[in-house]
Design an enzyme around this catalytic site. Structure first.
Site, mmCIF file in Angstrom:
data_model
loop_
_atom_site.group_PDB
_atom_site.id
_atom_site.type_symbol
_atom_site.label_atom_id
_atom_site.label_comp_id
_atom_site.label_asym_id
_atom_site.label_seq_id
_atom_site.Cartn_x
_atom_site.Cartn_y
_atom_site.Cartn_z
ATOM 1 N N ASN A 89 49.526 32.105 15.066
ATOM 2 C CA ASN A 89 50.583 31.094 15.199
ATOM 3 C C ASN A 89 51.309 30.820 13.882
ATOM 4 O OD1 ASN A 89 48.349 29.816 14.147
ATOM 5 N ND2 ASN A 89 48.827 27.854 15.091
ATOM 6 N N LYS B 244 38.558 46.474 21.028
ATOM 7 C CA LYS B 244 39.710 45.611 20.750
ATOM 8 C C LYS B 244 40.983 46.152 21.398
ATOM 9 C CE LYS B 244 41.720 43.070 16.925
ATOM 10 N NZ LYS B 244 41.399 41.707 17.339
HETATM 11 P P1 ADP Z 1 44.092 33.537 15.562
HETATM 12 O O1 ADP Z 1 45.369 34.245 15.871
HETATM 13 O O2 ADP Z 1 44.295 32.353 14.683
HETATM 14 O O3 ADP Z 1 42.997 34.440 15.091
HETATM 15 P P2 ADP Z 1 42.686 33.293 18.119
HETATM 16 O O4 ADP Z 1 43.454 33.083 19.376
HETATM 17 O O5 ADP Z 1 42.079 34.625 17.864
HETATM 18 O O6 ADP Z 1 43.637 32.831 16.932
HETATM 19 O O7 ADP Z 1 41.516 32.207 18.059
HETATM 20 C C1 ADP Z 1 41.746 30.810 18.146
HETATM 21 C C2 ADP Z 1 41.521 30.317 19.559
HETATM 22 O O8 ADP Z 1 40.132 30.323 19.895
HETATM 23 C C3 ADP Z 1 41.884 28.872 19.796
HETATM 24 O O9 ADP Z 1 43.273 28.704 19.975
HETATM 25 C C4 ADP Z 1 41.088 28.516 21.060
HETATM 26 O O10 ADP Z 1 41.890 28.717 22.221
HETATM 27 C C5 ADP Z 1 39.973 29.555 21.073
HETATM 28 N N1 ADP Z 1 38.609 29.034 21.106
HETATM 29 C C6 ADP Z 1 37.581 29.675 21.704
HETATM 30 N N2 ADP Z 1 36.436 28.998 21.578
HETATM 31 C C7 ADP Z 1 36.731 27.875 20.874
HETATM 32 C C8 ADP Z 1 35.934 26.755 20.415
HETATM 33 N N3 ADP Z 1 34.642 26.679 20.659
HETATM 34 N N4 ADP Z 1 36.554 25.783 19.719
HETATM 35 C C9 ADP Z 1 37.894 25.847 19.477
HETATM 36 N N5 ADP Z 1 38.680 26.880 19.880
HETATM 37 C C10 ADP Z 1 38.115 27.885 20.579
#
Ligand code: ADP
Ligand code: MG
Length: 314
Positions: A14, A130
């Protein structure tokens, strides 16, 4: 004067957006958050993900093979290199501009094209997991398997996608240069997209068809630079237990023992929150005085002051 706090920031999806115009806009907001930390007197090193961008470059390079029969397919490692340059270009310009707007004129910004060595015997290579790039039909998937040697997998009823290995980062090839730049006061962007995955073959570094998790690569970078903080910026302000469930509980402060317990209980989704928590635990446990934080981009300043985010420490 006390020594400046050294912070490695890992930017999530983001912070960069999904398209060229989105990225142009997003980096402006990202730059503000980073320069806030610089104004607080922190020494910042920036790492970032590249999921949408490397997918985009990869798709563009596949399209090129359709346009021009003389063009072979582009290796994924080259696509990662292209994504590092493209993202670095936007980020370094936005950071430069934001600093100049605030009268900070003595911090040069530069992107380091970074190779990260992975181990050829990493078990991840025999279990590619992945998904990258766009969804295609079963027929297109078969053609891509034959033509490019890709491994294609059906992805939750939405079609087929290429899957690649996600091995652990072992060594940052350009670390001495990165360190020298950081020591001389430069604002460095490094390890983009988890780094260009390479395998050592004598003096030759061979690009690997893999994607390194940026959370693990940022953790290695933070350890190598002996940083005080690893801040993983993502789409949530805090990490939760029972995420998305009625009994959801947001975490402010987590000891490493607690974190290990929560990991075992399955609170963190693999591929999204799990690698962040694992990276946070790894960094915070690697030496006394090292702290890891997971929070929202806009909250990074509040988080280092202990006002929000999820903090991991020994
Ligand atoms: P980034 O692009 O920052 O790596 P990701 O989408 O890979 O983002 O990972 C972040 C997402 O993980 C959060 O937006 C949320 O939807 C998800 N998520 C999964 N498990 C959890 C948790 N236990 N606590 C908070 N967020 C979580
Ligand atoms: Mg992620």
């Amino acid at each position: 004067m006390s020594k400046k706090k050294r912070i490695v920031i890992a930017l999530g999806g983001n912070a960069l957006g999904n398209t060229l115009p989105e990225q142009m806009k997003a980096v402006k907001i990202t730059a503000k958050a980073i320069v806030d930390l610089i104004e607080e007197g922190c020494e910042v090193v920036v790492a970032h993900g590249n999921g949408p961008q490397v997918g985009m470059v990869n798709n563009a390079m596949i399209a090129l093979t359709h346009e021009d029969a003389d063009q072979p397919n582009t290796p994924l490692s080259v696509c990662v290199a292209m994504s590092q340059a493209y993202i670095g270009y936007d980020l370094q310009n936005a950071l430069r501009e934001e600093m100049l707007n605030r009268g900070i004129e003595n911090i040069p910004v530069a992107t380091m094209i970074t190779q990260v060595r992975v181990d050829e015997t990493d078990p991840a290579f025999s279990a590619p997991s992945k998904p990258i790039g766009k969804f295609v039909s079963a027929k297109q998937a078969k053609t891509m398997e034959e033509k490019f040697n890709y491994i294609m997998k059906e992805d939750s009823g939405r079609g087929y996608r290429r899957v690649v290995a996600s091995p652990k980062p072992v060594e940052i090839i350009e670390i001495d240069t990165i360190r020298a730049m950081v020591e001389s006061g430069d604002l460095v962007i490094a390890c983009g997209g988890g780094g260009i995955p390479v395998i050592r073959q004598g003096n030759h570094l061979k690009g690997a068809s893999a994607v390194i998790d940026k959370d693990f690569a940022s953790c290695l970078l933070a350890k190598e630079l002996d940083a005080d903080f690893l801040i993983i910026l993502t789409a949530v302000e805090q990490v939760a237990l029972n995420f998305g469930k009625p009994d959801e509980k947001w975490l402010s402060d987590v000891s490493l023992d607690e974190a290990e317990k929560y990991i075992k209980e399955g609170h963190f989704a693999p591929g999204s929150m799990l690698p962040k928590v694992q990276a946070a635990v790894d960094f915070a446990g690697s030496k006394k005085g090292r702290t890891a934080l997971i929070t929202l981009l806009e909250k990074s300043r509040d988080a280092i002051q202990g006002k929000t985010g999820t903090m991991f420490h020994l």
